[in-house]
Design a protein around this motif. Structure first.
Motif, mmCIF file in Angstrom:
data_model
loop_
_atom_site.group_PDB
_atom_site.id
_atom_site.type_symbol
_atom_site.label_atom_id
_atom_site.label_comp_id
_atom_site.label_asym_id
_atom_site.label_seq_id
_atom_site.Cartn_x
_atom_site.Cartn_y
_atom_site.Cartn_z
ATOM 1 N N LEU A 648 15.088 30.039 18.561
ATOM 2 C CA LEU A 648 14.177 29.772 19.673
ATOM 3 C C LEU A 648 13.724 31.028 20.391
ATOM 4 C CD1 LEU A 648 12.739 27.717 21.506
ATOM 5 C CD2 LEU A 648 14.850 27.582 22.865
ATOM 6 N N TYR A 649 14.667 31.888 20.730
ATOM 7 C CA TYR A 649 14.334 33.045 21.569
ATOM 8 C C TYR A 649 13.817 34.200 20.728
ATOM 9 C CZ TYR A 649 14.861 37.079 24.639
ATOM 10 O OH TYR A 649 14.634 38.237 25.357
ATOM 11 N N GLN A 650 12.572 34.555 20.929
ATOM 12 C CA GLN A 650 11.965 35.707 20.258
ATOM 13 C C GLN A 650 10.878 36.257 21.177
ATOM 14 O OE1 GLN A 650 13.081 36.994 17.442
ATOM 15 N NE2 GLN A 650 11.636 38.692 17.545
ATOM 16 N N PRO A 651 11.199 37.283 21.977
ATOM 17 C CA PRO A 651 10.220 37.798 22.940
ATOM 18 C C PRO A 651 9.037 38.460 22.246
ATOM 19 C CG PRO A 651 12.121 39.246 22.817
ATOM 20 C CD PRO A 651 12.460 38.047 21.997
ATOM 21 N N TYR A 652 7.943 38.579 22.974
ATOM 22 C CA TYR A 652 6.789 39.312 22.452
ATOM 23 C C TYR A 652 7.170 40.770 22.196
ATOM 24 C CZ TYR A 652 3.875 35.345 23.933
ATOM 25 O OH TYR A 652 3.314 34.104 24.086
ATOM 26 N N ASP A 653 6.403 41.446 21.351
ATOM 27 C CA ASP A 653 6.712 42.828 20.983
ATOM 28 C C ASP A 653 6.757 43.753 22.190
ATOM 29 O OD1 ASP A 653 6.931 42.131 18.385
ATOM 30 O OD2 ASP A 653 5.052 43.030 17.712
ATOM 31 N N CYS A 654 5.960 43.445 23.199
ATOM 32 C CA CYS A 654 5.904 44.313 24.377
ATOM 33 C C CYS A 654 6.979 43.982 25.413
ATOM 34 C CB CYS A 654 4.523 44.217 25.018
ATOM 35 S SG CYS A 654 4.067 42.519 25.485
ATOM 36 N N VAL A 655 7.842 43.003 25.090
ATOM 37 C CA VAL A 655 8.878 42.556 26.028
ATOM 38 C C VAL A 655 10.250 42.892 25.448
ATOM 39 C CG1 VAL A 655 9.875 40.562 27.195
ATOM 40 C CG2 VAL A 655 7.401 40.701 26.864
ATOM 41 N N PRO A 656 11.126 43.562 26.206
ATOM 42 C CA PRO A 656 12.456 43.909 25.683
ATOM 43 C C PRO A 656 13.307 42.671 25.449
ATOM 44 C CG PRO A 656 12.324 44.389 28.030
ATOM 45 C CD PRO A 656 10.933 44.040 27.595
ATOM 46 N N LYS A 657 14.063 42.693 24.364
ATOM 47 C CA LYS A 657 14.891 41.534 24.034
ATOM 48 C C LYS A 657 16.163 41.538 24.861
ATOM 49 C CE LYS A 657 16.515 38.772 20.169
ATOM 50 N NZ LYS A 657 16.470 38.556 18.709
ATOM 51 N N LEU A 658 16.483 40.407 25.462
ATOM 52 C CA LEU A 658 17.687 40.276 26.266
ATOM 53 C C LEU A 658 18.899 40.052 25.377
ATOM 54 C CD1 LEU A 658 16.293 37.829 28.995
ATOM 55 C CD2 LEU A 658 16.541 40.312 29.191
ATOM 56 N N SER A 659 20.057 40.353 25.919
ATOM 57 C CA SER A 659 21.303 40.099 25.194
ATOM 58 C C SER A 659 22.330 39.565 26.171
ATOM 59 C CB SER A 659 21.811 41.373 24.523
ATOM 60 O OG SER A 659 22.052 42.386 25.494
ATOM 61 N N LEU A 660 23.364 38.949 25.657
ATOM 62 C CA LEU A 660 24.403 38.390 26.505
ATOM 63 C C LEU A 660 25.081 39.482 27.314
ATOM 64 C CD1 LEU A 660 26.063 35.774 24.140
ATOM 65 C CD2 LEU A 660 24.670 35.326 26.152
ATOM 66 N N GLY A 661 25.413 39.150 28.548
ATOM 67 C CA GLY A 661 26.092 40.107 29.398
ATOM 68 C C GLY A 661 25.157 40.831 30.336
ATOM 69 N N GLU A 662 23.838 40.735 30.098
ATOM 70 C CA GLU A 662 22.895 41.392 30.989
ATOM 71 C C GLU A 662 22.733 40.582 32.268
ATOM 72 O OE1 GLU A 662 19.169 42.511 29.349
ATOM 73 O OE2 GLU A 662 19.992 43.005 27.394
ATOM 74 N N ASP A 663 22.395 41.282 33.337
ATOM 75 C CA ASP A 663 22.108 40.608 34.597
ATOM 76 C C ASP A 663 20.712 40.003 34.528
ATOM 77 O OD1 ASP A 663 21.801 39.743 37.144
ATOM 78 O OD2 ASP A 663 21.971 41.707 38.119
ATOM 79 N N GLN A 664 20.631 38.685 34.633
ATOM 80 C CA GLN A 664 19.353 38.013 34.427
ATOM 81 C C GLN A 664 18.604 37.735 35.726
ATOM 82 O OE1 GLN A 664 18.399 37.926 31.418
ATOM 83 N NE2 GLN A 664 20.401 38.667 30.807
#
Length: 668
Positions: A648-664
């Motif tokens: 499901l999760y696939q950001p646009y090329d210009c958007v950094p990909k999030l990962s677990l543990g990051e402050d959302q």
């Protein structure tokens, strides 16, 4: 907007019609699967138990009823998952479901039930006493079911309506306006007249009040088999009874299964075999036996249920009140539904009599249907074909019809009954054109989807004008994303209506945001999506696709790392899909909403709040694998969490990909 009625909605409707339980203040929550799953399933079982109890049937019949309901639920859910109601109005959806699913299905089920053990012994034979009908050729209006039961009862009592009112008043079992006073003859007669004319449909409590167990009725027009008498004595008594009632050979053939020729012989001759005497007495005593008060109540309760349903259906499909009592099915289209039920019932009874097993019975039924109703066999009666056959064709036909039926369009006739030559020709022409169009779509879709190379496919896409066939290409699991994108642009080009154009733009957005190949989407996908959303806003009919667009906006937000906005859009889409049907999209949206919520990125995740999505996911195709038993909420949340990260999760090329543990907090 409208939706295919869910099994929950149908159960709630039946329970309401039968007044089988107290009013459920949370009925809407039940119908829309908004209760906790355990409560939802428990409520469904309660509804079923209350309905079966109100019908007053034995354990064997209850078991059969549960099996029939399970089979019907499978058919209904298949159609829910394969039909896009889109912009259609409720009247068109109800009409198509009533004529294509409810009436033929109920007719067949009750006929199979009656072929084993009749549910109405003692009622007039040869007609459907629980359906509106014309009782004599000269009648200008329909006789409703409750009046038919009252006539049956008055005949057995040998009472007029006035005499019956006096008997009920004398019983002092019916309360007057004051609870401690008995009702007078005048008020009782007024109520009975309203029932007898069909002016009012009695409530269940009123039926129970008028016919309690302590009521003492004396029947003067019944014939009961006396086991203490000889066959000859019973036979002589039977012939005397017929003379007393003034029954003719014709009326006997109408009221009982005795053929008119045989009835004439029994009335005119004096020489009979013991078998003939037994046959005569048996059928006469079955039809004219003395009913119990329980039987009287049951007949009236069944009749009022069908009568109430009839009027609710007529109102739902827009039949004017004055026309609802007219027998002409070209004016009162509700009678077409009644006729469809009767056709399914009668053909099933005939096929069941000629067979000893289900396979043979079904083959004979289909043969009779094809011979007697060749056009309807491939349109109206498709739901009674086997699950993997007729229902696919039915879904395709309904989708095609709903696509071009708007709120202002009139109901399309289904059966050519009492039609003029012009009406008959128009109906046949429309049905043949529908079948031909569906066949053309199928052939063109096959041609496009089986093209050996992409180069050949591009060429076919560029030359085809078939919007539906192009739509089948964009839904393919095997054709490349580039070719499917070309088909979607071609859909926009060949669109004949704004709605078709909006569907094409939605297809393009879906390829950017829904497609499993989205990792191969163009680098400027965000810009393309923004432009497509902008184009949709300028198409007024795109609002008819609101749940679909909300789902795409939710994925657009997710691709921009805006998780809170994404889940909010998914929740809005799910709420809209409870009232407007788009096939399996409801299950997919519930799955995606839960996936975002359970992803590990969403702040404030609460396992208890996940349950609201579970049944929608299961019932409406949100899981790839079949569900054999209801999973726990924790198990389902874990599955969709994996799905979130894997698909499901696939950001646009210009958007950094999030990962677990990051402050959302900043992203969400």
């Amino acid at each position: 907007m409208a939706n295919i009625p869910s099994r929950e909605s149908v159960l709630a409707f039946i329970r309401d019609i039968l007044q089988a339980g107290p009013a459920d203040k949370k009925r809407r929550q039940f119908e829309e699967l908004r209760r906790q799953s355990d409560t939802q399933l428990a409520t469904m079982e309660d509804y079923i138990e209350e309905i079966l109890s109100s019908l007053g049937i034995d354990e064997v019949a209850q078991s059969q009823a549960r099996q029939l309901f399970a089979g019907w639920s499978e058919v209904n859910n298949f159609l829910e998952r394969n039909i896009w109601v889109s912009h259609s109005s409720p009247k068109h959806v109800i009409w198509l479901m009533a004529t294509h699913v409810y009436a033929p299905g109920l007719g067949r089920h009750l006929a199979l039930w009656d072929s084993v053990q009749r549910t109405d012994p003692g009622m007039p034979g040869g007609r459907f006493w629980y359906l509106p009908a014309v009782m004599a050729e000269s009648d200008q209006t329909l006789t409703m079911p409750v009046p038919q039961v009252l006539d049956w009862l008055l005949d057995l009592l040998s009472y007029s309506l006035d005499e019956f009112a006096q008997t009920l008043a004398a019983s002092t079992t019916i309360t007057g306006r004051e609870k401690d006073a008995a009702a007078d003859v005048k008020s009782i007669r007024k109520t009975l007249v309203n029932w007898h004319t069909g002016t009012r449909t009695p409530g269940i409590n009123k039926i129970l009040e008028f016919f309690p167990n302590r009521l003492n009725l004396k029947f003067k027009g019944t014939f009961d088999w006396n086991t203490n008498n000889s066959l000859d004595e019973n036979f002589n008594k039977a012939r005397a009874f017929i003379n007393q009632k003034g029954l003719t050979a014709h009326s006997l053939s109408v009221e009982t299964p005795i053929p008119e020729s045989k009835a004439r012989k029994l009335l005119e001759n004096d020489q009979f075999s013991p078998e003939e005497k037994h046959y005569f007495c048996y059928h006469l005593s079955l039809r004219y036996h003395t009913p119990t008060l329980q039987t009287i109540r049951k007949r009236l309760l069944y009749a009022r249920a069908f009568q109430t349903t009839y009027f609710k259906l007529a109102e739902a499909i827009g039949v004017p009140e004055k026309a609802q009592r007219l027998p002409n099915p070209s004016v009162n289209i509700t009678m077409q539904v009644v006729s469809i039920y009767q056709i399914a019932y009668n053909l099933t009874i005939d096929s069941r009599r000629q067979s000893e097993d289900e396979v043979t019975e079904y083959r004979l039924f289909r043969k009779s249907l094809e011979e007697g109703y060749p056009l309807e066999a491939h349109t109206t009666f498709l739901s009674v074909k086997q699950l993997d056959d007729g229902l696919h064709s039915l879904a395709n036909q309904v989708n095609k019809r709903l696509m071009y039926l708007g709120d202002t369009d009139s109901i399309e006739h289904e059966l050519p009954l009492a039609f003029s030559k012009e009406q008959f020709s128009a109906l046949c022409k429309r049905k043949y054109e529908l079948l031909r169009a569906c066949q053309t779509d199928q052939e063109e879709s096959y041609r496009l989807n089986t093209t050996p190379t992409d180069a050949d496919l591009y060429q076919l896409i560029d030359h085809t004008q078939n919007w539906s066939a192009l739509n089948s290409v964009i839904s393919s699991d095997t054709i490349s994303l580039a070719a499917r994108r070309a088909a979607a642009w071609r859909m926009v080009d060949v669109a004949c209506t704004d709605l078709e154009q909006a569907y094409g733009l939605v297809a393009l957005l879906s390829q950017l945001l829904n497609d499993p190949d989205k990792r191969n989407r163009p680098t400027d996908a965000k810009h393309i999506a923004d432009n497509l959303f902008s184009r949709l806003k300028h198409i007024s009919t795109a609002n008819n696709l609101k749940p679909v667009i909300l789902q795409l906006e939710a994925k657009h937000e997710l691709a921009n790392n805006r998780l809170k906005e994404s889940k909010a859009k998914f929740d809005q889409a799910l709420s809209a899909l409870r009232r407007q049907g788009f096939g399996t999209l409801r299950g997919e949206v519930a799955r995606d909403a839960l996936a975002v919520f359970a992803s590990g990125l969403y702040p404030g995740f609460n396992l208890g709040a996940c349950d609201q999505y579970k049944l929608s996911i299961i019932y409406y195709g949100g899981l790839e694998e079949p569900v054999l038993q209801l999973p726990s909420t924790e198990e389902m949340a874990g599955k969709v969490r994996n799905y979130f990260w894997e698909c499901l999760y696939q950001p646009y090329d210009c958007v950094p990909k999030l990962s677990l543990g990051e402050d959302q907090n900043t992203n969400a």
